[in-house]
Enzyme design. Structure first.
Site, PDB file in Angstrom:
ATOM      1  N   SER A   1      49.873  33.471  75.572  1.00 25.20           N
ATOM      2  CA  SER A   1      50.097  32.730  74.331  1.00 25.20           C
ATOM      3  C   SER A   1      50.095  31.234  74.595  1.00 25.20           C
ATOM      4  O   SER A   1      50.601  30.765  75.620  1.00 25.20           O
ATOM      5  CB  SER A   1      51.435  33.158  73.743  1.00 25.20           C
ATOM      6  OG  SER A   1      52.120  32.052  73.217  1.00 25.20           O
ATOM      7  N   LYS A   2      49.557  30.503  73.636  1.00 15.47           N
ATOM      8  CA  LYS A   2      49.467  29.045  73.819  1.00 15.47           C
ATOM      9  C   LYS A   2      50.854  28.400  73.852  1.00 15.47           C
ATOM     10  O   LYS A   2      51.012  27.270  74.254  1.00 15.47           O
ATOM     11  CB  LYS A   2      48.594  28.419  72.747  1.00 15.47           C
ATOM     12  CG  LYS A   2      49.235  28.318  71.388  1.00 15.47           C
ATOM     13  CD  LYS A   2      48.425  27.418  70.472  1.00 15.47           C
ATOM     14  CE  LYS A   2      49.165  27.283  69.151  1.00 15.47           C
ATOM     15  NZ  LYS A   2      48.418  26.723  68.078  1.00 15.47           N
ATOM     16  N   ARG A   3      51.869  29.152  73.382  1.00 16.63           N
ATOM     17  CA  ARG A   3      53.221  28.612  73.413  1.00 16.63           C
ATOM     18  C   ARG A   3      53.789  28.564  74.829  1.00 16.63           C
ATOM     19  O   ARG A   3      54.748  27.872  75.109  1.00 16.63           O
ATOM     20  CB  ARG A   3      54.136  29.445  72.515  1.00 16.63           C
ATOM     21  CG  ARG A   3      54.120  28.960  71.091  1.00 16.63           C
ATOM     22  CD  ARG A   3      54.817  29.917  70.156  1.00 16.63           C
ATOM     23  NE  ARG A   3      53.852  30.759  69.461  1.00 16.63           N
ATOM     24  CZ  ARG A   3      53.007  30.341  68.557  1.00 16.63           C
ATOM     25  NH1 ARG A   3      52.981  29.069  68.231  1.00 16.63           N
ATOM     26  NH2 ARG A   3      52.159  31.149  67.977  1.00 16.63           N
ATOM     27  N   LYS A   4      53.168  29.364  75.728  1.00 15.40           N
ATOM     28  CA  LYS A   4      53.713  29.409  77.086  1.00 15.40           C
ATOM     29  C   LYS A   4      52.670  29.072  78.160  1.00 15.40           C
ATOM     30  O   LYS A   4      52.993  28.617  79.232  1.00 15.40           O
ATOM     31  CB  LYS A   4      54.235  30.830  77.379  1.00 15.40           C
ATOM     32  CG  LYS A   4      55.485  31.202  76.613  1.00 15.40           C
ATOM     33  CD  LYS A   4      56.658  31.273  77.573  1.00 15.40           C
ATOM     34  CE  LYS A   4      57.981  31.094  76.891  1.00 15.40           C
ATOM     35  NZ  LYS A   4      58.599  32.259  76.408  1.00 15.40           N
TER      36      LYS A   4
END
Ligand code: GLU
Length: 506
Positions: free
Chosen positions: A252-255
């Site tokens: 995920s782009k969040r991580k």
């Protein structure tokens, strides 16, 4: 039979490595079986789709040397290849389903839907919609329509039994119908949902094999039901194992770094990324790990596709990249490849205005501008945290800035400048002494350098995002509980409580 496969990305974000990964397996499959590979843009989500994201997807795939045979840019016999240009087609087909009694108009209001969802959640049911409009009489439907009530069209999913299908990678799959909602096919604004448009297009575009990520597996029963309701032959389904981040969850782009452009801008070779991505889902005979696209096309055997998710291990990508540099770039071409990357006229011309008044001798240039050419920033808490500001507060400020940049959909220097002021106001911290210090450290890995915002523009969104995430990680990350509090504060435009004593730093 001519093999026809496709990728169907939605242009709602940065070009994801997962898109390249799925595209590669479709491309390899098509080339191996002498078929066609199609690019279709699924832009039915009007609020999130953007033309620039579509362009980025195409540019990113081209950079990976993934070429398609039919697509929105080049046309083809089954176009248009952009779903927003096909709305009338979906309407026609959904009304056909309605006539055959496989779908129905549902007049539920948003309030009714919320109530149903809450009730279902309280009762622990998997299906949120209670099907209350499924059996209206034709007269009642007419009356409601004449009264101007808005409606969606839903698929009539069987109430009992199960959907059984053969996935060519995963084997036999079964799912009880009772767990599946009466899926909305046409929204009240007349736009189709993903499920309707996807199936109609796969049928009309004569797709023989649907090769897509595991995350779509739960949609497949609905798709099979649609094929059956229309009386169409279903394609072969192949669900590829997911790319997993370090934590074992979907990348995920969040991580994690996920944008293809991040890898391009960080100095990876497209042939290495391609080799690495295929390794994630496939094992070559003899456990070979370094090979070309042509080689995997030649040797390809669908039975060698993996079943479970693969870790996206950047160390391994680095190893593949080095192997490729050594084995496929002769010494006398290395400089060409490096200059294609950043040591070229176009990049340097953009960089010179940032440097012009800031060097005593030419040797100062490298020291001043090192961060444009470095991928792994060596952060320390001492570097990132201004005096008297805790790691926790710095992480929260960086996270707030990420949200602001995403909300603005502008990661340029101008966007960052605005975000920096927003963070300073919402956290109640000094703009220059706190926020700008943190930003200098995060963007450049030092407290002095060329102008911050211009540098950010030149570095680009993808590198910036990863620098922010890495800095947060260096500081110990943000716990889920903290993240919830932060999100609430950020939405209310007030994170002063979270900033605590840091608010006093003047
Ligand atoms: N639009 C979907 C996506 O974004 C397509 C999924 C599929 O291949 O069916 O990936």
């Amino acid at each position: 039979m001519i093999v026809r496969v496709r990728i169907a990305p939605s242009p709602t974000g940065d070009p994801h490595v997962g898109t390249a990964y799925i595209a590669l397996f479709n491309l390899i499959f098509a080339r191996h079986f002498k078929g066609k590979f199609i690019l279709r843009i699924e832009d039915t989500d009007q609020s999130r789709s953007r033309p620039e994201y579509e362009k980025n997807i195409m540019d990113a795939l081209r950079w990976c040397k993934i070429d398609w045979d039919e697509g929105p840019d080049m046309g083809g016999p089954f176009g248009p290849y952009r779903q927003s240009e096909r709305t009338e087609i979906y309407r026609k087909y959904v009304y056909e389903l309605l006539d055959r009694g496989h779908a129905y108009k549902c007049f539920a209001t948003p309030e009714e839907l919320t109530e149903m969802r809450e009730l279902a959640a309280a009762q622990g049911k998997r299906v949120g919609y209670d099907r209350r409009y499924r059996n209206l009489s034709p007269q009642e439907v007419r009356e409601r329509e004449e009264a101007g009530q808005s409606f969606v069209i839903r698929l009539k999913v069987p109430l009992t039994g199960e959907c059984v299908f053969e996935d060519q990678i995963k084997g036999r799959i079964s799912a009880p119908w009772a767990d599946i909602d009466d899926q909305v096919l046409l929204k009240s604004d007349g736009f189709p949902t993903y499920h309707l448009a996807n199936v109609v297009d796969d049928y009309l575009m004569k797709i023989t094999h649907v090769i897509r990520g595991d995350e779509w597996m739960s949609s497949t029963p609905k798709h099979i039901l649609l094929y059956e309701s229309f009386g169409w032959k279903t394609p072969v389904f192949m669900h590829m194992p997911l790319l997993l981040g370090k934590e074992g969850k979907k990348l995920s782009k969040r991580k994690n770094p996920t944008s293809i452009f991040y890898f391009r801008d960080s100095g990876y070779l497209p042939e290495a990324l391609v080799n690495f991505l295929t390794l994630m889902g496939y094992s070559m005979t003899g456990e070979r790990e370094i090979y070309t696209l042509d080689e995997i096309v030649r040797d390809f055997d669908p039975k060698r596709i993996g079943i479970s998710g693969a870790f996206f291990d950047i160390q391994k990508l680095g190893w593949v990249n080095q192997k490729k540099i050594i084995e496929s770039i002769p010494e006398d071409q290395l400089w060409n490849r490096l200059s294609d990357w950043k040591f070229n006229e176009a990049f340097m011309r953009k960089l010179m205005p940032l440097v012009h008044t800031r060097i005593k001798t030419f040797t100062d240039f490298i020291q001043l501008c090192d961060f444009f050419f470095i991928a792994d920033m060596k952060y320390t808490p001492e570097l990132l945290c201004p005096k008297n500001v805790s790691s926790d507060v710095v992480s929260c400020i960086l996270q707030g800035i990420i949200w602001s940049l995403d909300e603005q959909e502008d990661w340029s220097g101008a966007g960052l400048e605005k975000a920096s002021h927003e963070a300073s106001e919402r956290f109640g911290v000094h703009h220059k002494k706190v926020v700008m210090q943190i930003l200098f450290a995060t963007v450049m890995g030092k407290h002095m350098g060329p102008p911050l915002f211009d540098s950010a523009t030149l570095l680009g969104k993808d590198i910036l995002r990863v620098r922010f995430l890495t800095a947060i990680e260096t500081l110990g990350g943000i716990s889920n509980k903290r993240m919830d509090l932060l999100k609430k504060g950020w939405e209310k435009k007030n994170c002063r409580e979270l900033a605590g004593a840091a608010g006093a730093v003047q």
